[in-house]
Design a protein around this motif. Structure first.
Motif, PDB file in Angstrom:
ATOM      1  N   ARG A  65       0.830  -1.207   0.000  1.00 36.36           N
ATOM      2  CA  ARG A  65       0.000   0.000   0.000  1.00 36.36           C
ATOM      3  C   ARG A  65       0.863   1.256   0.000  1.00 36.36           C
ATOM      4  O   ARG A  65       0.577   2.213  -0.724  1.00 36.36           O
ATOM      5  CB  ARG A  65      -0.914   0.015   1.216  1.00 36.36           C
ATOM      6  N   ALA A  66       1.920   1.260   0.822  1.00 30.25           N
ATOM      7  CA  ALA A  66       2.801   2.424   0.870  1.00 30.25           C
ATOM      8  C   ALA A  66       3.480   2.648  -0.485  1.00 30.25           C
ATOM      9  O   ALA A  66       3.581   3.779  -0.965  1.00 30.25           O
ATOM     10  CB  ALA A  66       3.846   2.250   1.972  1.00 30.25           C
ATOM     11  N   ALA A  67       3.922   1.551  -1.115  1.00 30.59           N
ATOM     12  CA  ALA A  67       4.549   1.669  -2.439  1.00 30.59           C
ATOM     13  C   ALA A  67       3.541   2.175  -3.462  1.00 30.59           C
ATOM     14  O   ALA A  67       3.872   2.993  -4.324  1.00 30.59           O
ATOM     15  CB  ALA A  67       5.121   0.321  -2.862  1.00 30.59           C
ATOM     16  N   CYS A  68       2.312   1.700  -3.372  1.00 31.16           N
ATOM     17  CA  CYS A  68       1.255   2.136  -4.295  1.00 31.16           C
ATOM     18  C   CYS A  68       0.989   3.628  -4.130  1.00 31.16           C
ATOM     19  O   CYS A  68       0.857   4.357  -5.112  1.00 31.16           O
ATOM     20  CB  CYS A  68      -0.009   1.329  -4.034  1.00 31.16           C
ATOM     21  N   VAL A  69       0.951   4.083  -2.900  1.00 30.45           N
ATOM     22  CA  VAL A  69       0.729   5.511  -2.641  1.00 30.45           C
ATOM     23  C   VAL A  69       1.881   6.332  -3.221  1.00 30.45           C
ATOM     24  O   VAL A  69       1.663   7.371  -3.841  1.00 30.45           O
ATOM     25  CB  VAL A  69       0.562   5.770  -1.127  1.00 30.45           C
ATOM     26  N   ARG A  70       3.122   5.846  -3.034  1.00 25.67           N
ATOM     27  CA  ARG A  70       4.282   6.573  -3.589  1.00 25.67           C
ATOM     28  C   ARG A  70       4.222   6.601  -5.110  1.00 25.67           C
ATOM     29  O   ARG A  70       4.512   7.622  -5.728  1.00 25.67           O
ATOM     30  CB  ARG A  70       5.581   5.928  -3.113  1.00 25.67           C
ATOM     31  N   LEU A  71       3.837   5.471  -5.737  1.00 25.59           N
ATOM     32  CA  LEU A  71       3.716   5.439  -7.194  1.00 25.59           C
ATOM     33  C   LEU A  71       2.634   6.397  -7.687  1.00 25.59           C
ATOM     34  O   LEU A  71       2.826   7.119  -8.671  1.00 25.59           O
ATOM     35  CB  LEU A  71       3.383   4.025  -7.672  1.00 25.59           C
ATOM     36  N   GLN A  72       1.497   6.413  -7.004  1.00 31.89           N
ATOM     37  CA  GLN A  72       0.431   7.325  -7.400  1.00 31.89           C
ATOM     38  C   GLN A  72       0.886   8.775  -7.279  1.00 31.89           C
ATOM     39  O   GLN A  72       0.612   9.594  -8.158  1.00 31.89           O
ATOM     40  CB  GLN A  72      -0.811   7.092  -6.545  1.00 31.89           C
ATOM     41  N   ALA A  73       1.593   9.085  -6.203  1.00 27.66           N
ATOM     42  CA  ALA A  73       2.083  10.454  -6.019  1.00 27.66           C
ATOM     43  C   ALA A  73       3.078  10.819  -7.115  1.00 27.66           C
ATOM     44  O   ALA A  73       3.039  11.927  -7.659  1.00 27.66           O
ATOM     45  CB  ALA A  73       2.734  10.595  -4.643  1.00 27.66           C
ATOM     46  N   ALA A  74       3.952   9.870  -7.463  1.00 23.73           N
ATOM     47  CA  ALA A  74       4.928  10.136  -8.527  1.00 23.73           C
ATOM     48  C   ALA A  74       4.229  10.357  -9.863  1.00 23.73           C
ATOM     49  O   ALA A  74       4.595  11.253 -10.628  1.00 23.73           O
ATOM     50  CB  ALA A  74       5.923   8.980  -8.621  1.00 23.73           C
ATOM     51  N   CYS A  75       3.209   9.535 -10.152  1.00 21.47           N
ATOM     52  CA  CYS A  75       2.467   9.702 -11.414  1.00 21.47           C
ATOM     53  C   CYS A  75       1.737  11.041 -11.450  1.00 21.47           C
ATOM     54  O   CYS A  75       1.740  11.731 -12.477  1.00 21.47           O
ATOM     55  CB  CYS A  75       1.473   8.559 -11.602  1.00 21.47           C
ATOM     56  N   ARG A  76       1.110  11.414 -10.329  1.00 23.56           N
ATOM     57  CA  ARG A  76       0.435  12.716 -10.290  1.00 23.56           C
ATOM     58  C   ARG A  76       1.436  13.848 -10.480  1.00 23.56           C
ATOM     59  O   ARG A  76       1.165  14.812 -11.201  1.00 23.56           O
ATOM     60  CB  ARG A  76      -0.314  12.896  -8.963  1.00 23.56           C
ATOM     61  N   GLY A  77       2.611  13.741  -9.855  1.00 24.23           N
ATOM     62  CA  GLY A  77       3.639  14.767 -10.009  1.00 24.23           C
ATOM     63  C   GLY A  77       4.137  14.854 -11.442  1.00 24.23           C
ATOM     64  O   GLY A  77       4.326  15.947 -11.982  1.00 24.23           O
ATOM     65  N   LEU A  78       4.351  13.699 -12.089  1.00 23.55           N
ATOM     66  CA  LEU A  78       4.808  13.681 -13.481  1.00 23.55           C
ATOM     67  C   LEU A  78       3.768  14.318 -14.394  1.00 23.55           C
ATOM     68  O   LEU A  78       4.103  15.137 -15.255  1.00 23.55           O
ATOM     69  CB  LEU A  78       5.079  12.237 -13.917  1.00 23.55           C
ATOM     70  N   ARG A  79       2.498  13.948 -14.180  1.00 21.41           N
ATOM     71  CA  ARG A  79       1.433  14.518 -15.006  1.00 21.41           C
ATOM     72  C   ARG A  79       1.335  16.032 -14.796  1.00 21.41           C
ATOM     73  O   ARG A  79       1.187  16.793 -15.752  1.00 21.41           O
ATOM     74  CB  ARG A  79       0.105  13.856 -14.667  1.00 21.41           C
TER      75      ARG A  79
END
Length: 180
Positions: free
Chosen positions: A95-109
């Motif tokens: 879950r923590a990794a998923c949250v970090r990935l989502q945050a990274a994707c939102r930041g990239l977008r």
């Protein structure tokens, strides 16, 4: 007060003595304070019971006795609880990794949108600067043309005045010669 009233407790279990119940003369604040104390003690008793229940489950697992009373292989139950614990830890990590990935994707977008908007803004700003430059140049050129025309007009008038003066002199000289 009804102090010392004994509660039957429903069927031969442990008997307990009720606390002092408020009488009609007790102020409302005291009643609320007593209720708050009772609620805190109930909550504390519940947490202690839950902790004791967990300890009992662990002890039952080590002893090999399940709640149903059947004898179960304690090693199997212990291994099962260890696997469950590992699965819970893995789930938390995932879950923590998923949250970090989502945050990274939102930041990239967001950065991509910012680049696109910045590029558009740069184009608009460049066009605006060009337009301002062209209009300033046209104004300066127009002013220069007006100044040059005024300067040429002034020079032409001066030349005309000189030419008239010279022709008047020549005419005067000619008249004086013809008169003689």
């Amino acid at each position: 007060t009804a102090a010392g009233i004994v509660d039957g407790g429903g069927g031969g279990g442990t008997r307990r003595v009720l606390r002092d119940l408020p009488s009609n003369s007790t102020p409302m604040r005291e009643i609320k304070a007593q209720m708050a104390c009772m609620q805190q003690e109930v909550a504390k008793a519940r947490t202690e019971a839950a902790a004791a229940n967990q300890r009992n489950q662990v002890l039952e697992a080590f002893a090999g006795i399940a709640k149903t009373g059947r004898v179960i292989d304690s090693a199997t139950q212990i291994a099962s609880s260890l696997r469950r614990r590992r699965a819970v830890v893995q789930l938390r990590n995932a879950r923590a990794a998923c949250v970090r990935l989502q945050a990274a994707c939102r930041g990239l977008r967001a950065r991509m949108h910012l680049r696109i908007w910045s590029a558009g803004a740069l184009t608009i700003e460049a066009s605006a600067r060009r337009w301002l430059g062209v209009t300033a140049y046209a104004r300066a050129r127009g002013a220069a043309i007006v100044l040059q025309a005024a300067s040429r007009r002034w020079a032409a008038r001066r030349e005309l005045c000189r030419a008239r003066a010279a022709s008047v002199r020549l005419q005067a000289v000619q008249r004086t010669r013809s008169m003689r």
